[in-house]
Design an enzyme around this catalytic site. Structure first.
Site, PDB file in Angstrom:
ATOM      1  N   SER A 252      18.763  17.489 -19.510  1.00  0.00           N
ATOM      2  CA  SER A 252      17.508  17.796 -20.195  1.00  0.00           C
ATOM      3  C   SER A 252      17.728  17.998 -21.690  1.00  0.00           C
ATOM      4  O   SER A 252      18.758  18.503 -22.115  1.00  0.00           O
ATOM      5  CB  SER A 252      16.866  19.057 -19.620  1.00  0.00           C
ATOM      6  OG  SER A 252      15.673  19.323 -20.327  1.00  0.00           O
TER       7      SER A 252
ATOM      8  N   LYS B 278      17.044  20.048 -11.813  1.00  0.00           N
ATOM      9  CA  LYS B 278      16.396  19.367 -12.945  1.00  0.00           C
ATOM     10  C   LYS B 278      14.925  19.106 -12.631  1.00  0.00           C
ATOM     11  O   LYS B 278      14.055  19.215 -13.503  1.00  0.00           O
ATOM     12  CB  LYS B 278      17.129  18.057 -13.273  1.00  0.00           C
ATOM     13  CG  LYS B 278      16.443  17.211 -14.347  1.00  0.00           C
ATOM     14  CD  LYS B 278      16.329  17.956 -15.675  1.00  0.00           C
ATOM     15  CE  LYS B 278      15.740  17.244 -16.851  1.00  0.00           C
ATOM     16  NZ  LYS B 278      14.833  16.202 -16.806  1.00  0.00           N
TER      17      LYS B 278
ATOM     18  N   HIS C 200      13.101  22.231 -13.122  1.00  0.00           N
ATOM     19  CA  HIS C 200      13.010  22.421 -14.583  1.00  0.00           C
ATOM     20  C   HIS C 200      11.803  21.664 -15.120  1.00  0.00           C
ATOM     21  O   HIS C 200      11.001  22.188 -15.897  1.00  0.00           O
ATOM     22  CB  HIS C 200      14.295  21.926 -15.263  1.00  0.00           C
ATOM     23  CG  HIS C 200      14.151  21.711 -16.746  1.00  0.00           C
ATOM     24  ND1 HIS C 200      13.512  20.612 -17.279  1.00  0.00           N
ATOM     25  CD2 HIS C 200      14.535  22.464 -17.812  1.00  0.00           C
ATOM     26  CE1 HIS C 200      13.500  20.703 -18.593  1.00  0.00           C
ATOM     27  NE2 HIS C 200      14.120  21.817 -18.946  1.00  0.00           N
ATOM     28  N   ASN C 201      11.664  20.420 -14.694  1.00  0.00           N
ATOM     29  CA  ASN C 201      10.542  19.617 -15.180  1.00  0.00           C
ATOM     30  C   ASN C 201       9.208  20.142 -14.661  1.00  0.00           C
ATOM     31  O   ASN C 201       8.206  20.106 -15.381  1.00  0.00           O
ATOM     32  CB  ASN C 201      10.723  18.150 -14.768  1.00  0.00           C
ATOM     33  CG  ASN C 201      11.694  17.422 -15.674  1.00  0.00           C
ATOM     34  OD1 ASN C 201      12.570  18.036 -16.259  1.00  0.00           O
ATOM     35  ND2 ASN C 201      11.544  16.126 -15.798  1.00  0.00           N
TER      36      ASN C 201
ATOM     37  N   GLU D 288       8.383  22.824 -16.833  1.00  0.00           N
ATOM     38  CA  GLU D 288       7.982  22.193 -18.117  1.00  0.00           C
ATOM     39  C   GLU D 288       6.492  21.783 -18.047  1.00  0.00           C
ATOM     40  O   GLU D 288       5.730  22.009 -18.989  1.00  0.00           O
ATOM     41  CB  GLU D 288       8.889  20.975 -18.337  1.00  0.00           C
ATOM     42  CG  GLU D 288       8.545  20.061 -19.489  1.00  0.00           C
ATOM     43  CD  GLU D 288       9.457  18.800 -19.468  1.00  0.00           C
ATOM     44  OE1 GLU D 288      10.691  18.948 -19.445  1.00  0.00           O
ATOM     45  OE2 GLU D 288       8.914  17.676 -19.458  1.00  0.00           O
TER      46      GLU D 288
HETATM   47  C1  6PG Z   1      13.814  16.675 -20.305  1.00  0.00           C
HETATM   48  C2  6PG Z   1      12.475  16.062 -20.016  1.00  0.00           C
HETATM   49  C3  6PG Z   1      12.640  14.606 -19.712  1.00  0.00           C
HETATM   50  C4  6PG Z   1      11.352  13.817 -19.786  1.00  0.00           C
HETATM   51  C5  6PG Z   1      10.338  14.264 -18.804  1.00  0.00           C
HETATM   52  C6  6PG Z   1       8.964  13.755 -19.133  1.00  0.00           C
HETATM   53  O1  6PG Z   1      14.121  17.619 -19.597  1.00  0.00           O
HETATM   54  O2  6PG Z   1      14.497  16.211 -21.204  1.00  0.00           O
HETATM   55  O3  6PG Z   1      11.900  16.693 -18.933  1.00  0.00           O
HETATM   56  O4  6PG Z   1      13.299  14.520 -18.494  1.00  0.00           O
HETATM   57  O5  6PG Z   1      10.859  13.856 -21.070  1.00  0.00           O
HETATM   58  O6  6PG Z   1      10.728  13.782 -17.569  1.00  0.00           O
HETATM   59  O7  6PG Z   1       8.248  13.794 -17.976  1.00  0.00           O
HETATM   60  P1  6PG Z   1       6.811  13.186 -17.823  1.00  0.00           P
HETATM   61  O8  6PG Z   1       6.830  11.808 -18.405  1.00  0.00           O
HETATM   62  O9  6PG Z   1       6.582  13.185 -16.346  1.00  0.00           O
HETATM   63  O10 6PG Z   1       5.922  14.111 -18.579  1.00  0.00           O
END
Ligand code: 6PG
Length: 477
Positions: free
Chosen positions: A130, A184, A187-188, A191
């Site tokens: 990430s 991960k 984590h997303n 996010e």
């Molecule tokens: C990270 C981000 C990366 C990506 C996302 C975007 O941790 O660096 O999460 O993995 O930018 O997957 O996700 P979406 O396109 O689903 O918003």
């Protein structure tokens, strides 16, 4: 023959190229390969001076440029492209070689790949990375999972690529098979929730209080201290402050309100449903993106049902402070839910995840990096037995302090017709959680009425069925 490379990276789109550059800048000799050779050549031409690269135009050449046991990091699109690269690599590798998948893979795919490759003597590490483009280059947060022996072998190299916070690298072994990619994924998911909460706070300021993007940007900049100090709040202030050069308008006002997604948030919600873990904030964030992606339907509904107009109220420090508190309390709920999901997944899949370690490696490099994660790390060190993150003293006190403002903000949103699904569902979760007796007794009665599904009683042990529509007698079953 020239010196062999320490590790290889195949897949040189931005993330892969930056990760290869990161490794080379840290003194590693890095073999690089891409399906179309053009990207390899461009990387070598532009950044070859940054370190020790070995470029290859074919997979065969790439594999033979690696020292043994070979370590290949795959940085391609998750899903079928990853399988395609693995299938191309496997005949060229030997027992004991290590494949690392650094993409956003679905954890069940990682479990399958690890199993299949183990049968052929090849070790597989599914590693969440990430931090976006910048993180990949400057030092991301890394979440490796798979065979411990494979990780131990590559750890000295890979750990050097991660960012460090207070001297601790944001990279640690998560657990077997799909553990790294699962962490991960969550984590997303967090996010997604974090970003949705920010968007709801923005919408309240814009729609209820009629504030401009620049004014809201200033509010976010002022929030980027203390409990809310985080990368996402920081970049929110920057995005809101940006003026479009061509029109002179706030750029954010020119961006279409249709959120896209690649799948990790949806997977988090799907897995939570499978595991029976309530992650309301994350799931609502996924739904909010889905609703945003229906502009024609929304335009029709706005016409038929009436669109809300900015209420034009004036916001003072008190009103803004309340939105801040609501955001903070909802954020605590979102993290508590995400960490609970990790805990349940760990038990289900036998991963032995260490939640404190996860909080530790999320403190830097990744998208959800925040001062807040220091508190979570400390919380797991001191109060690991608390039944929820929400009940660790620091967070318990935080939500109790914010609770009234949180309620008032949800009421404000409802009264003004501003959708705040993540704020409201977090509050509903909180209210549901702190009820020692909820209304599910009635659900059980209804289930027993129509389906003889039985119920349990407070006053005696056993399972019971009532003949509700017959003679009303109760039988123990
Ligand atoms: C990270 C981000 C990366 C990506 C996302 C975007 O941790 O660096 O999460 O993995 O930018 O997957 O996700 P979406 O396109 O689903 O918003």
């Amino acid at each position: 023959m020239s010196e062999l490379a320490d590790l290889g990276v195949t897949g040189l789109a931005v993330m892969g190229a930056n990760l290869a550059r990161n490794a080379a800048r840290k003194g590693l000799r890095v073999a690089v390969h891409n399906r179309s050779n053009e990207k390899t050549e461009r990387l070598l031409a532009e950044f070859g001076h940054e370190g020790n690269f070995v470029g290859s135009s074919s997979m065969q050449e790439f594999v033979s440029s690696l020292s043994r046991p070979r370590v290949v990091i795959i940085m391609v699109k998750a899903g079928q492209p990853t399988d395609a690269v693995i299938n191309e690599l496997v005949p060229l590798l030997e027992k004991g070689d290590i494949i690392v998948d650094g993409g956003n893979a679905l954890f069940s795919d990682t479990r399958r790949r690890e199993r299949e490759l183990a049968e052929r003597g090849i070790l597989f590490v599914g590693m969440g990375i990430s931090g976006g483009e910048e993180g990949a280059l400057e030092g991301p947060s890394m979440m490796p999972g798979g065979a411990r022996s494979a990780w131990d072998r590559i750890a000295p190299m890979v750990t050097r690529m991660a960012v460090s916070v207070d001297g601790t690298p944001c990279c640690a072994y998560m657990g077997p098979d799909g553990a790294g990619h699962y962490v991960k994924m969550v984590h997303n998911g967090i996010e997604y929730a974090d970003m949705q909460l920010i968007a709801e706070a923005y919408d309240l300021m814009r729609t209820v209080y009629g504030m401009s993007a620049a004014e809201i940007g200033e509010v976010f900049a002022s929030w980027n201290t203390g409990d809310l100090d985080s990368y996402l709040i920081e970049i929110t202030a920057i995005v809101l402050a940006k003026t479009d050069a061509a029109t002179g308008k706030a750029l954010v006002d020119l961006i279409r309100d249709e959120a896209e997604q690649k799948g990790t948030g949806r997977w988090t919600a799907q897995s939570a449903l499978d595991l029976g873990v309530p992650i309301t904030a994350i799931t609502e964030a996924v739904y909010a993106r889905a609703l945003s992606g229906r502009p024609a339907q929304r335009a029709a509904a706005a016409k038929e049902l009436g669109e809300i107009k900015p209420a034009g109220k004036k916001a003072g420090a008190a009103e803004i402070g309340m939105i801040r508190d609501a955001l903070y309390a909802s954020k605590i709920v979102a993290y508590a839910q995400g960490f609970e999901q990790l805990e349940v997944a760990s038990r289900t899949y036998d991963w032995n995840l260490d939640l404190g370690t996860i909080a530790t490696i999320w403190r830097g490099g990744c998208i959800i990096r925040a001062a807040f994660l220091d508190r979570i790390k400390e919380g797991y060190a001191q109060h690991a037995s608390a039944p929820s993150l929400l009940l660790q003293p620091y967070f318990r006190d935080g939500v109790l302090k914010a609770e009234q403002a949180w309620r008032d903000v949800v009421v404000l949103a409802v009264q003004n017709g501003v959708a705040v699904p993540a704020f409201a569902s977090s509050l509903a979760y909180y209210d549901g959680l702190r009820r020692s007796r909820g209304p599910a007794n009635l659900l059980q009665g209804l289930r027993d009425y129509f389906g003889a599904h039985t119920y349990r009683r407070f006053d005696k042990d056993g399972s019971f069925h009532t003949r509700w529509s017959q003679n009303g007698s109760e039988v123990e079953v």
